[in-house]
Design an enzyme around this catalytic site. Sequence first.
Site, short mmCIF file in Angstrom:
data_model
loop_
_atom_site.label_atom_id
_atom_site.label_comp_id
_atom_site.label_asym_id
_atom_site.label_seq_id
_atom_site.Cartn_x
_atom_site.Cartn_y
_atom_site.Cartn_z
N THR A 95 -1.04 -0.32 2.33
CA THR A 95 -0.51 1.16 2.45
C THR A 95 -0.18 1.66 1.32
O THR A 95 -0.44 2.82 1.15
CB THR A 95 0.58 0.80 3.54
OG1 THR A 95 -0.20 0.50 4.98
CG2 THR A 95 1.10 2.44 3.98
N SER A 96 0.71 0.87 0.47
CA SER A 96 1.17 1.48 -0.78
C SER A 96 0.24 1.68 -1.75
O SER A 96 0.37 2.68 -2.61
CB SER A 96 2.40 0.53 -1.33
OG SER A 96 1.27 -0.70 -2.20
N GLY A 139 -1.72 -3.56 6.32
CA GLY A 139 -0.67 -4.35 5.67
C GLY A 139 0.21 -3.48 4.68
O GLY A 139 -0.10 -2.32 4.48
N CYS A 140 1.30 -4.14 4.20
CA CYS A 140 2.37 -3.37 3.43
C CYS A 140 1.62 -2.86 2.34
O CYS A 140 1.83 -2.09 1.76
CB CYS A 140 3.57 -4.06 3.33
SG CYS A 140 3.50 -5.90 2.74
N TYR A 141 1.50 -3.88 1.32
CA TYR A 141 0.81 -3.71 0.05
C TYR A 141 -0.41 -2.66 0.21
O TYR A 141 -0.35 -1.71 -0.38
CB TYR A 141 0.33 -4.95 -0.87
CG TYR A 141 1.48 -5.94 -1.01
CD1 TYR A 141 2.32 -5.47 -2.26
CD2 TYR A 141 1.20 -7.26 -0.80
CE1 TYR A 141 3.37 -6.40 -2.68
CE2 TYR A 141 2.20 -8.28 -1.39
CZ TYR A 141 3.11 -7.69 -2.35
OH TYR A 141 4.07 -8.65 -2.59
#
Lengths: 342, 342, 342, 342
Positions: free
Chosen positions: A155-156, A151-153
């Site tokens: 990964t960050s 997911g995006c969050y």
Amino acid sequence: MNAAIIGASGYSGEELVRLLSRHPDVKLTAVTSRSLAGKLVGDQMPALRHLVGDLSFTASNPAELAASTEIDIFFLALPHGVASEFADPLYQAGKTVIDLSADFRLGSTRVYEDYYGQAHPAPHLLEAAPYVIPELADDKWKSASLIACPGCYPTSIQLPLVPLLKAGLIDPKGIIINSYSGVSGAGRKVAEDFIYCERNESMKGYGMPKHRHLSEIEEQLEKAAFADCIVQFNPHLAPMSRGISTTIVAKAKLKDSLNSVYDTWEKAYGGKPFVSVLPTGTFPDTKHVTGTNRADISAVYDPRTGNFIINSVIDNLIKGASGQAVQLMNLKFGFEETAGLL
Amino acid sequence: MNAAIIGASGYSGEELVRLLSRHPDVKLTAVTSRSLAGKLVGDQMPALRHLVGDLSFTASNPAELAASTEIDIFFLALPHGVASEFADPLYQAGKTVIDLSADFRLGSTRVYEDYYGQAHPAPHLLEAAPYVIPELADDKWKSASLIACPGCYPTSIQLPLVPLLKAGLIDPKGIIINSYSGVSGAGRKVAEDFIYCERNESMKGYGMPKHRHLSEIEEQLEKAAFADCIVQFNPHLAPMSRGISTTIVAKAKLKDSLNSVYDTWEKAYGGKPFVSVLPTGTFPDTKHVTGTNRADISAVYDPRTGNFIINSVIDNLIKGASGQAVQLMNLKFGFEETAGLL
Amino acid sequence: MNAAIIGASGYSGEELVRLLSRHPDVKLTAVTSRSLAGKLVGDQMPALRHLVGDLSFTASNPAELAASTEIDIFFLALPHGVASEFADPLYQAGKTVIDLSADFRLGSTRVYEDYYGQAHPAPHLLEAAPYVIPELADDKWKSASLIACPGCYPTSIQLPLVPLLKAGLIDPKGIIINSYSGVSGAGRKVAEDFIYCERNESMKGYGMPKHRHLSEIEEQLEKAAFADCIVQFNPHLAPMSRGISTTIVAKAKLKDSLNSVYDTWEKAYGGKPFVSVLPTGTFPDTKHVTGTNRADISAVYDPRTGNFIINSVIDNLIKGASGQAVQLMNLKFGFEETAGLL
Amino acid sequence: MNAAIIGASGYSGEELVRLLSRHPDVKLTAVTSRSLAGKLVGDQMPALRHLVGDLSFTASNPAELAASTEIDIFFLALPHGVASEFADPLYQAGKTVIDLSADFRLGSTRVYEDYYGQAHPAPHLLEAAPYVIPELADDKWKSASLIACPGCYPTSIQLPLVPLLKAGLIDPKGIIINSYSGVSGAGRKVAEDFIYCERNESMKGYGMPKHRHLSEIEEQLEKAAFADCIVQFNPHLAPMSRGISTTIVAKAKLKDSLNSVYDTWEKAYGGKPFVSVLPTGTFPDTKHVTGTNRADISAVYDPRTGNFIINSVIDNLIKGASGQAVQLMNLKFGFEETAGLL
């Protein structure tokens, strides 16, 4: 090599169409969408007109796709639950599948049920499907044919944290994460809360204290830390189209160990094309990674609190979704890691 | 009653001009600015053309202002250090002064020197100058004639936290604060980093781990908690003109005490016109307070971590600066608290 | 083939660095800037970190550059006037030069002096330097070694109008043009009028009635029309980073000739990769061309007035500057027209 | 005096709630909405929480409202067609009605049918209902009890043009108008085209060549000119929440008559609180009127074309709708013209 995108009507799907259309080593031969079947991709995604020629959306049938011999790799840009309906037959038919949904991100069906409110749709595939952030994984995943794209969050968050947890530099307990996402993080959702005048000039939290991505974040951080890892994760919406800015507070295990943080990152990311480690005191800016597959990370140490404050930014639709999926394909098939991603 | 604004060229100054021009009980008779002296206010602040008539900026001389008998109240919208050059003679001459700078916000000259990099310019006035967020203070400050108006970030932080610290509901240790400010928080600063194309679609941290407002935040929270209070404060810039969104993580002292949080807030803010306590699960939105003197606050409890996550929003130029200053004037002089602020 | 960018510190220069760094057929070997000499490109243009490696800005000396044998093509991203100081010696030395400034856009030194307020710096080169929008020119320009790259507004205007004027479908008299540019059109200009809070949520005209680009627009439209062509050109600033939206009102020479407009465009642009002709009633959107080298155009006919209303959009930094420059290089050197531009 | 807003769920309705809640001379006693009946206004319009107390939306029944004796003035913020269902019984019952819809803006039922695609719902009321921009009307309208409040685009166009047409300074033929509206101009419309990511960083035309407001514009300009007046009107959407920027090209009847334009405007608007005439060369900026009831106008003359280029800006929701409605109320009832509008 021929690629298909299943469920391409959203923003991540659109970004996948863009990336695969420009990719030197694959040909995008099919783009499916139940709602858009029969329509020209260029009419639905006018920003891509010059890239997609007369490609049209098609309807998609899992069994037919599994039986087809034309397509070598499938990208699933579908909602959780639905993704499994495709992943299962495609996997059984021996196809390569990169899944951008949440269906294969979690190891635990119990946690999946807790966070996604339904029984896991394909538990028998979980073992076969590695969860892969390419910069953080060893090479074993490359033999898998079903791969879970993070997911995006998450990964960050994992890019800066995982190496530090593995190196034992930060306390796995008490990590506090604040993330701010551009509005495309909500997808192409047509609801009053997402119309322009509601989101413009607006900043607000949502989904606290138990956003779905929390399950994925904790599972992965625990693997890295070999320890329990209960984090506080605070997602917010920011008035911009794209980008995630994440700020993490984590307790340093050793005093004055900022150098070790940087050494650890250097070892993890030196030479990696898609992670930039910025000097302490230089704060990453979402604007600098928008439209790229890059993550920029940096950290400062606060001697008053003994905490590191760690900042990271990514483009939620690229490194946080479609770009990472293409990077996975590149690595699995031995293309240049950066092919189609610069 | 006649009011003057000293140093009105910035965004807070402009907002003060707007508020005082519309105020039913005072007349804005002088607006000073060294750089704009002689120019029409309406030409420099075209958004206020219909409010300011032919008012012009004047130059300002502390001694002359102190000697003048026309003006009853002075608002100082000056940089720290410079504010004292005016505050001192005006105070000595018995004038009422509301100072929007940092000069009288800190009780400790040592901390001032540490955070502002210079010796305190008027230490003899510190005792005379109360620091006042009206909703959090008892009435004693009203007899003061020099009043320190709090900073924007600190206001967004103290409003939710101070009652909870006083009530002993949260642990004063380990508080983590993330704040996101619209770009006007940087003032009317002309620098490459603040031009439109650099800030638009951009989110980034800055000034960590030791932003100047940290000194003020900690001093005030410690007063409320009667205990040491070392906080982590992470400021960021968000792509919007106005608004501050603050998200605070604080350890609950007692399990399942979210009701007590709400009871405490209700006691503190029930009937107060400028603080709205939103139900748990409703997250405040900067857009809803922009252009108002209001703070919206709410909280959720995370049983997994034992933390409260507390959200607050204000308009940085109004409740975070000029509006609060006018509110202070209203209360000190017995006007309606909301006069000129609705 | 080796390329250099002279004067790369602005937004067009940055976009050129991006495009040439990714170009398959050229190597960007030098990037000059007086103000940034010695600094890493990746530090000054953090969005390009993953593309530029350890390339640094160098100082630039026209004579030295002219004498160098390493560089095959020079892109001048300099202010007008300054560009000629480089173009002249480079041209004399037989180098290929693509100039993005205004210096070689006009055929008339008198008009240059009128609009740019100074004598033309290199009138002896005017004849040698063709002005080229690739889609509108025949192939003769390819033998030139000094090429004038058109301005952003003029590109958005000529692409729809030139074929119609050549075909005699619209009246060259009385054309009214309104254009709206994103703020990057002003370059990386550090001035109060361009800081975020001044331009955000703001729309305004400027430079009417005699913006510098008017000279270039009229000269080119007259060439197309073989007739005098005095146009009204109204430029504006819009609250977005990039993009130009142009709306043109032109009198139809024949009734009900919208089909002829579309036929003419089809003939001019059918098969061209960078111009999309949209159906009547579909209005082009800057968002759909941002980040691309594309122009989208369409038209409606108003039987009440006998006017065509013609809309076009481009990315001011790409098709309006750097992308067009790269397209010129591609065509001149026989690369794929789209190389590095998809 | 008690006021009611009928159909308050949209953005103009919300702005009316704001303005009337703060108005010194009226009390907002009822706010109706079929879809929101029973809900708290403060929950649906959180930006107004501090203004509306515990006011709730009610359902509305034309007959009941007409029979009620509590309410003195009704503001109709309803779609065209629906407005008449309320206006008719309220008018018959002798109530004062200010209608913000299109139902009573046109004198001709034929034109209404042509532009709005339905027969006029209350043709018998047309004569009784004056169309009023207060700055442009004489006082006769004040005796009317049903008043048509002009549209947003038309207000931005008539304010600069009507005095010039009356004075015979511009040619009524061949007027070209380009207008750019913030996204709130589309109302609180929940559709894919209006979600944040589609409108942010986007500029595009729509509704050309025959936007509904064209009917109103032409009818009013013809009245002013005593001549036929066929205009070209090009509306666009701009990436901002509020504001209209209008740029008009009109042929000067006399050479070098810019002074006459300014004299005429001075005569029309000197002393008027809500129209600011800016010097030639100063271009009005939507940002300067956002949140106000002001129109800013200016003009330049182009000797090359013999045209005036006239620029105007308003806040589409205030001077273009709710503010103008309140101004009408103020004037009709003898309140200060600016009451509640500063």
